[in-house]
Design a protein around this motif. Structure first.
Motif, PDB file in Angstrom:
ATOM      1  N   MET A   1       8.288  -4.479 -17.416  1.00 11.40           N
ATOM      2  CA  MET A   1       7.099  -4.990 -18.095  1.00 11.40           C
ATOM      3  C   MET A   1       7.095  -6.520 -18.112  1.00 11.40           C
ATOM      4  O   MET A   1       6.052  -7.152 -17.915  1.00 11.40           O
ATOM      5  CB  MET A   1       7.040  -4.440 -19.527  1.00 11.40           C
ATOM      6  CG  MET A   1       6.855  -2.944 -19.605  1.00 11.40           C
ATOM      7  SD  MET A   1       6.939  -2.305 -21.298  1.00 11.40           S
ATOM      8  CE  MET A   1       5.370  -2.885 -21.936  1.00 11.40           C
ATOM      9  N   TYR A   2       8.265  -7.093 -18.312  1.00 16.02           N
ATOM     10  CA  TYR A   2       8.350  -8.562 -18.343  1.00 16.02           C
ATOM     11  C   TYR A   2       8.040  -9.158 -16.971  1.00 16.02           C
ATOM     12  O   TYR A   2       7.270 -10.121 -16.858  1.00 16.02           O
ATOM     13  CB  TYR A   2       9.744  -8.984 -18.813  1.00 16.02           C
ATOM     14  CG  TYR A   2       9.945 -10.476 -18.851  1.00 16.02           C
ATOM     15  CD1 TYR A   2       9.292 -11.264 -19.807  1.00 16.02           C
ATOM     16  CD2 TYR A   2      10.777 -11.116 -17.927  1.00 16.02           C
ATOM     17  CE1 TYR A   2       9.471 -12.639 -19.834  1.00 16.02           C
ATOM     18  CE2 TYR A   2      10.957 -12.490 -17.961  1.00 16.02           C
ATOM     19  CZ  TYR A   2      10.301 -13.248 -18.919  1.00 16.02           C
ATOM     20  OH  TYR A   2      10.475 -14.608 -18.952  1.00 16.02           O
ATOM     21  N   LEU A   3       8.611  -8.586 -15.922  1.00 21.17           N
ATOM     22  CA  LEU A   3       8.381  -9.106 -14.571  1.00 21.17           C
ATOM     23  C   LEU A   3       6.922  -8.937 -14.151  1.00 21.17           C
ATOM     24  O   LEU A   3       6.345  -9.834 -13.519  1.00 21.17           O
ATOM     25  CB  LEU A   3       9.305  -8.402 -13.576  1.00 21.17           C
ATOM     26  CG  LEU A   3      10.804  -8.696 -13.726  1.00 21.17           C
ATOM     27  CD1 LEU A   3      11.613  -7.880 -12.724  1.00 21.17           C
ATOM     28  CD2 LEU A   3      11.088 -10.187 -13.548  1.00 21.17           C
ATOM     29  N   VAL A   4       6.318  -7.806 -14.496  1.00 19.09           N
ATOM     30  CA  VAL A   4       4.905  -7.580 -14.182  1.00 19.09           C
ATOM     31  C   VAL A   4       4.036  -8.606 -14.895  1.00 19.09           C
ATOM     32  O   VAL A   4       3.087  -9.162 -14.319  1.00 19.09           O
ATOM     33  CB  VAL A   4       4.485  -6.145 -14.562  1.00 19.09           C
ATOM     34  CG1 VAL A   4       2.971  -5.989 -14.525  1.00 19.09           C
ATOM     35  CG2 VAL A   4       5.126  -5.131 -13.627  1.00 19.09           C
ATOM     36  N   THR A   5       4.349  -8.867 -16.156  1.00 19.41           N
ATOM     37  CA  THR A   5       3.570  -9.841 -16.933  1.00 19.41           C
ATOM     38  C   THR A   5       3.670 -11.232 -16.338  1.00 19.41           C
ATOM     39  O   THR A   5       2.656 -11.913 -16.138  1.00 19.41           O
ATOM     40  CB  THR A   5       4.056  -9.865 -18.395  1.00 19.41           C
ATOM     41  OG1 THR A   5       3.956  -8.554 -18.954  1.00 19.41           O
ATOM     42  CG2 THR A   5       3.231 -10.833 -19.226  1.00 19.41           C
ATOM     43  N   VAL A   6       4.903 -11.672 -16.059  1.00 22.18           N
ATOM     44  CA  VAL A   6       5.105 -13.012 -15.517  1.00 22.18           C
ATOM     45  C   VAL A   6       4.449 -13.142 -14.141  1.00 22.18           C
ATOM     46  O   VAL A   6       3.740 -14.115 -13.863  1.00 22.18           O
ATOM     47  CB  VAL A   6       6.606 -13.345 -15.439  1.00 22.18           C
ATOM     48  CG1 VAL A   6       6.834 -14.664 -14.703  1.00 22.18           C
ATOM     49  CG2 VAL A   6       7.206 -13.422 -16.843  1.00 22.18           C
ATOM     50  N   LEU A   7       4.670 -12.148 -13.278  1.00 19.80           N
ATOM     51  CA  LEU A   7       4.107 -12.210 -11.930  1.00 19.80           C
ATOM     52  C   LEU A   7       2.585 -12.175 -11.971  1.00 19.80           C
ATOM     53  O   LEU A   7       1.916 -12.956 -11.275  1.00 19.80           O
ATOM     54  CB  LEU A   7       4.642 -11.041 -11.095  1.00 19.80           C
ATOM     55  CG  LEU A   7       4.148 -10.968  -9.639  1.00 19.80           C
ATOM     56  CD1 LEU A   7       4.573 -12.213  -8.879  1.00 19.80           C
ATOM     57  CD2 LEU A   7       4.691  -9.715  -8.952  1.00 19.80           C
ATOM     58  N   GLY A   8       2.011 -11.277 -12.784  1.00 17.22           N
ATOM     59  CA  GLY A   8       0.556 -11.166 -12.864  1.00 17.22           C
ATOM     60  C   GLY A   8      -0.097 -12.435 -13.362  1.00 17.22           C
ATOM     61  O   GLY A   8      -1.100 -12.909 -12.804  1.00 17.22           O
ATOM     62  N   ASN A   9       0.463 -13.026 -14.409  1.00 18.02           N
ATOM     63  CA  ASN A   9      -0.124 -14.249 -14.948  1.00 18.02           C
ATOM     64  C   ASN A   9       0.090 -15.437 -14.017  1.00 18.02           C
ATOM     65  O   ASN A   9      -0.761 -16.336 -13.949  1.00 18.02           O
ATOM     66  CB  ASN A   9       0.463 -14.538 -16.332  1.00 18.02           C
ATOM     67  CG  ASN A   9      -0.150 -13.669 -17.425  1.00 18.02           C
ATOM     68  OD1 ASN A   9      -1.286 -13.859 -17.821  1.00 18.02           O
ATOM     69  ND2 ASN A   9       0.618 -12.697 -17.897  1.00 18.02           N
ATOM     70  N   LEU A  10       1.212 -15.455 -13.294  1.00 22.21           N
ATOM     71  CA  LEU A  10       1.424 -16.520 -12.312  1.00 22.21           C
ATOM     72  C   LEU A  10       0.418 -16.417 -11.163  1.00 22.21           C
ATOM     73  O   LEU A  10      -0.076 -17.438 -10.669  1.00 22.21           O
ATOM     74  CB  LEU A  10       2.852 -16.460 -11.764  1.00 22.21           C
ATOM     75  CG  LEU A  10       3.946 -17.109 -12.612  1.00 22.21           C
ATOM     76  CD1 LEU A  10       5.306 -16.916 -11.953  1.00 22.21           C
ATOM     77  CD2 LEU A  10       3.666 -18.597 -12.828  1.00 22.21           C
TER      78      LEU A  10
END
Length: 301
Positions: A34-43
């Motif tokens: 969930m953390y990686l998806v959030t960071v990647l999506g917002n980036l």
């Protein structure tokens, strides 16, 4: 646990979601994903706005800053929880707890204020389209973002002042996966009534008025859209603010749920689930909402 003076309290213990060793690896994988998806999506959202000249408008300027704020917001709580799950440790130092709480409030308020400014941007674009380039000029956009930053910093420091006034604690175990402000108030030895009143006063000042403005903005936006004679024009107008309205409903809905669950529910598990929705799920879903509901963003990506 026995009451401890502040000078002797060097650490707190976070409850977390599970103490079962067999579930730690599963929780580690879920929250890391969930953390990686959030960071990647917002980036991706941020890079798309920076790289595409068609998105160099006030709306997407605020959206890119919202994405950056979401990355920082989730980074205040989830990395610590992931490490704790992997190391089977629930300890956080007193200084670390106050630091985490400070950044949590700052970036949470920043999200809140940026969404309010985005609501104003949509209000001007829909209700005063001919004056939009003049009103929402680059200087004014930067000024609005600076105001968001200043208000968020002020809110964070006010909460810190309250936390630093606590003289002793009845318990050092926090029934959440991060240092949630209301949990610290619940464990103080002194009468927390005054601090609770002050904290909810901050919520009213920094929460109620922006929410009221968003409600007013969308009341005027919907009224203006309904006056558009063609159905195509109404659909285009709704599509320009549909993504923002979806994020506003998700953000405020989960945020209000956290406060209501903290006030009405005595179950730590329910409070943790509500906090999870607010601090983790909402930042993770924002990029999907904007990429799926926004035609210009999909083209840029």
């Amino acid at each position: 646990m026995k009451t401890q003076n502040l000078t002797s309290v060097s650490e707190f213990h976070l409850m977390g979601f599970s103490q079962n060793p067999n579930q730690q690896l599963v929780l580690f994988g879920v929250f890391l994903s969930m953390y990686l998806v959030t960071v990647l999506g917002n980036l991706i959202i941020t890079m798309a706005v920076i790289s595409d000249s068609h998105l160099h408008t006030p709306m997407y300027f605020f959206l890119s800053n919202l994405s950056l704020s979401d990355i920082c917001f989730i980074s205040t709580t989830v990395p610590k929880m992931i490490v704790d799950t992997l190391t089977h440790s629930r300890v956080i130092s007193y200084v670390g707890c106050l630091t985490q709480m400070s950044f949590y409030i700052f970036f949470g308020c920043m999200d809140h204020m940026v969404l309010t400014v985005m609501g104003y941007d949509r209000f001007v674009a829909i209700c005063y389209p001919l004056h939009y380039p003049i009103i929402m000029n680059p200087f004014f956009s930067v000024f609005l973002l600076s105001v968001c930053f200043l208000i968020s910093f002020l809110d964070s420091q006010m909460h810190n002042m309250i936390a630093l006034q606590l003289t002793c604690f009845k318990n050092v175990e926090i029934a959440n996966f991060f240092c949630e402000p209301s949990q610290l108030l619940n464990h103080t030895c002194s009468d927390p009534f005054t601090n609770i009143i002050l904290m909810y006063l901050f919520v009213v000042i920094f929460g109620f008025f922006p929410i009221s403005w968003n409600l007013y903005s969308y009341y005027k936006i919907v009224s203006s859209i309904l006056k558009v004679p063609s159905s195509g024009g109404r659909h285009k107008a709704f599509s320009t603010c549909g993504s923002h309205l979806s994020v506003v409903c998700l953000f405020y809905g989960t945020g209000i749920g956290v406060y209501l669950s903290s006030a009405l529910s005595q179950s730590p598990r329910k409070c943790m689930v509500a906090s999870l929705m607010y601090t983790v799920v909402t930042p993770m879903l924002n990029p999907f909402i904007y990429s799926l509901r926004n035609r210009d963003m999909k083209k840029a990506i």
